[in-house]
Design a protein around this motif. Sequence first.
Motif, PDB file in Angstrom:
ATOM      1  N   GLN A 161       0.989  -1.199  -0.029  1.00 45.67           N
ATOM      2  CA  GLN A 161       0.214  -0.016  -0.030  1.00 45.67           C
ATOM      3  C   GLN A 161       0.909   1.320  -0.214  1.00 45.67           C
ATOM      4  O   GLN A 161       0.739   2.170  -0.561  1.00 45.67           O
TER       5      GLN A 161
ATOM      6  N   THR B 155       1.439  -1.665 -13.281  1.00 42.47           N
ATOM      7  CA  THR B 155       0.346  -2.442 -12.522  1.00 42.47           C
ATOM      8  C   THR B 155       1.036  -3.977 -12.440  1.00 42.47           C
ATOM      9  O   THR B 155       0.831  -4.698 -11.216  1.00 42.47           O
TER      10      THR B 155
ATOM     11  N   ARG C  68       0.898  -0.347  -8.814  1.00 41.95           N
ATOM     12  CA  ARG C  68      -0.665   0.356  -9.009  1.00 41.95           C
ATOM     13  C   ARG C  68      -1.545  -0.896  -8.803  1.00 41.95           C
ATOM     14  O   ARG C  68      -1.313  -1.991  -8.924  1.00 41.95           O
ATOM     15  N   ASP C  69      -2.967  -0.505  -8.609  1.00 42.11           N
ATOM     16  CA  ASP C  69      -4.023  -1.207  -8.324  1.00 42.11           C
ATOM     17  C   ASP C  69      -4.365  -1.756  -9.575  1.00 42.11           C
ATOM     18  O   ASP C  69      -4.194  -1.121 -10.827  1.00 42.11           O
TER      19      ASP C  69
ATOM     20  N   GLN D 191       2.436   1.886  -3.344  1.00 41.79           N
ATOM     21  CA  GLN D 191       1.561   2.267  -4.352  1.00 41.79           C
ATOM     22  C   GLN D 191       0.780   3.903  -4.087  1.00 41.79           C
ATOM     23  O   GLN D 191       0.922   4.779  -4.860  1.00 41.79           O
TER      24      GLN D 191
END
Length: 572
Positions: free
Chosen positions: A451, A492, A497-498, A454
Amino acid sequence: MLRRKNRLMRCGRVEEASAIAKRVRCVITRRNSVLLHNNDTRRNVCETWAKVREVTRGHCRVDEPTASDLTADTLNKHYAAISTDANYILTRRKHTVADTGEYVTEENVFNMLDRLKPTATGLDGLPAWFLKVSAPVLSAPLAALFNQSIVAGVVPQQWKTAVITPVAKVPIPIIESDYRPISITPVLSRLIERRIVTTFVYPALDYPPPDLNFSDQYAFRPTGSTTAAIVALLHTICSMLSTNSYVRVFAIDFSKAFDSIRHHKLLDKMSSLQIPDQIFNWMENFFSGRAHCTRFHDDLSPTATISASVVQGSSIGPAAYVVTASDMRPQNNGNVIIKYADDTYLVVPAANNHTCTDELHYIQAWASDNNLRLNTAKSREITFRAHSVRAKSEPLPPPCLDIKQVTQLTALGVIINDRLTASDHVTELLTSCSRLLYALRVLKARGLPQQSLQDIFRATVEAKLTYAAPAWSGFCSAGDRVRLNAFLRRCTKLGYRDRGALDIDTLFTDCDERFFDKIKYNNSHILQQFLPNRLTVNYNLRTRSHNKTLIPKTSYLNERNFLIRNLYKDCY
């Protein structure tokens, strides 16, 4: 293990030494992989970002062997020579002063102290943390001190003495000009400056006298920004190309603009603004009798007096430069000047090509009159052609004042080429962001949580991709967007990235909508000059998303322009 490996190497037992070296590498890798495991950008922000900077920048500093000849005294004398006006004229104070009561209340001072952020301490030695903690006790006496200073029009000499902290402009500075002087004034001086600027100076910019113009200045304004300046520049170029075969843009560079401003010229313009006489007298005293010293390599130089400059690092300096540049305007109808602080862009259409030399000579004379110098060696010119066969066949106009002609120009961090496409800017963006991915890879190897990784990606890479996006995203081709999306997909896959994160088209659309909402809902926005309101009608029509007049689309370039693109969006 390292000592045993060295003994084995000296004995010639290379295979055993290699096995121990492999164990050492495993220990180091295992230790590093949990270095940032307990850091979280959501819970302990400051500590996490400090660790991030420590890992990505390292502990070691590059030594500066060639800079050993520089001392605090030589740097201070160099800066004092730049900030000296050989033709200094003392400004007269206003004698029509009328006491109008308190300018600063105890509540104002408490709020300013309570919201103080960590900042550098001036020569008075009063740190920001002490003033913030002592806010309940110091608010009343400081309010009385501030009011007495304004009413008397006198700034304490301690507040007018700054300490300069040189900041390197190049990786390995060698000479004095390789350092940028940042003046650190006392915290109390910055507090009263900020109060005067926000309460009296900035409101006065909305009602300028006839000889001053602030509508072309996009810096240090409540609604100004680099994005607004680039939007205005590209909108002006596209509008001119609708009726001209080419448009010339000169990027003007002034040498040491903030450090050599002539005080009596600045105060003459300041006196015509709608500000109280006490405030003008206070600012007149603020700029007179100033001095500074320089702190360099733990050495403090003697104090030197100066008679120019708007004091980089002060709160009043940016607003002072805006007022200084307010009387620099085009001398011929049809030409446009767009400013962002000292970055100045002169836009001349083909119909006014014969006026280029006159405009540049005027800017040169204006700079000399304000104790500045037009640096033709760093100034650049770029010519944009209309997309027609006849326009492309015309020869380029010759250069003016030996200013170099280029095919691409970096305007406030955005690369603009003479074809009015974003391909060069996208290429530079992808190169820069790819370098940032290495730092993210190091952080991931150090065990930073997913987390937090990101969050750092959004704060660095994604922020760089969307910087000033409303201004240049419309000039992206389909191929440019494909390259940007491919880069985001790669990020990603790497876990930065999500998987449900937005693609580049949606990011650009969100940036456009947020920025256009700031314009259409704020009648005092600096870009409102390009968006006249729609005429009021007496019959009912279906509600539109805005009440602005639609600008005619005269060429396909206008469709790429941010303002026209958003005016026509959802308007039917």
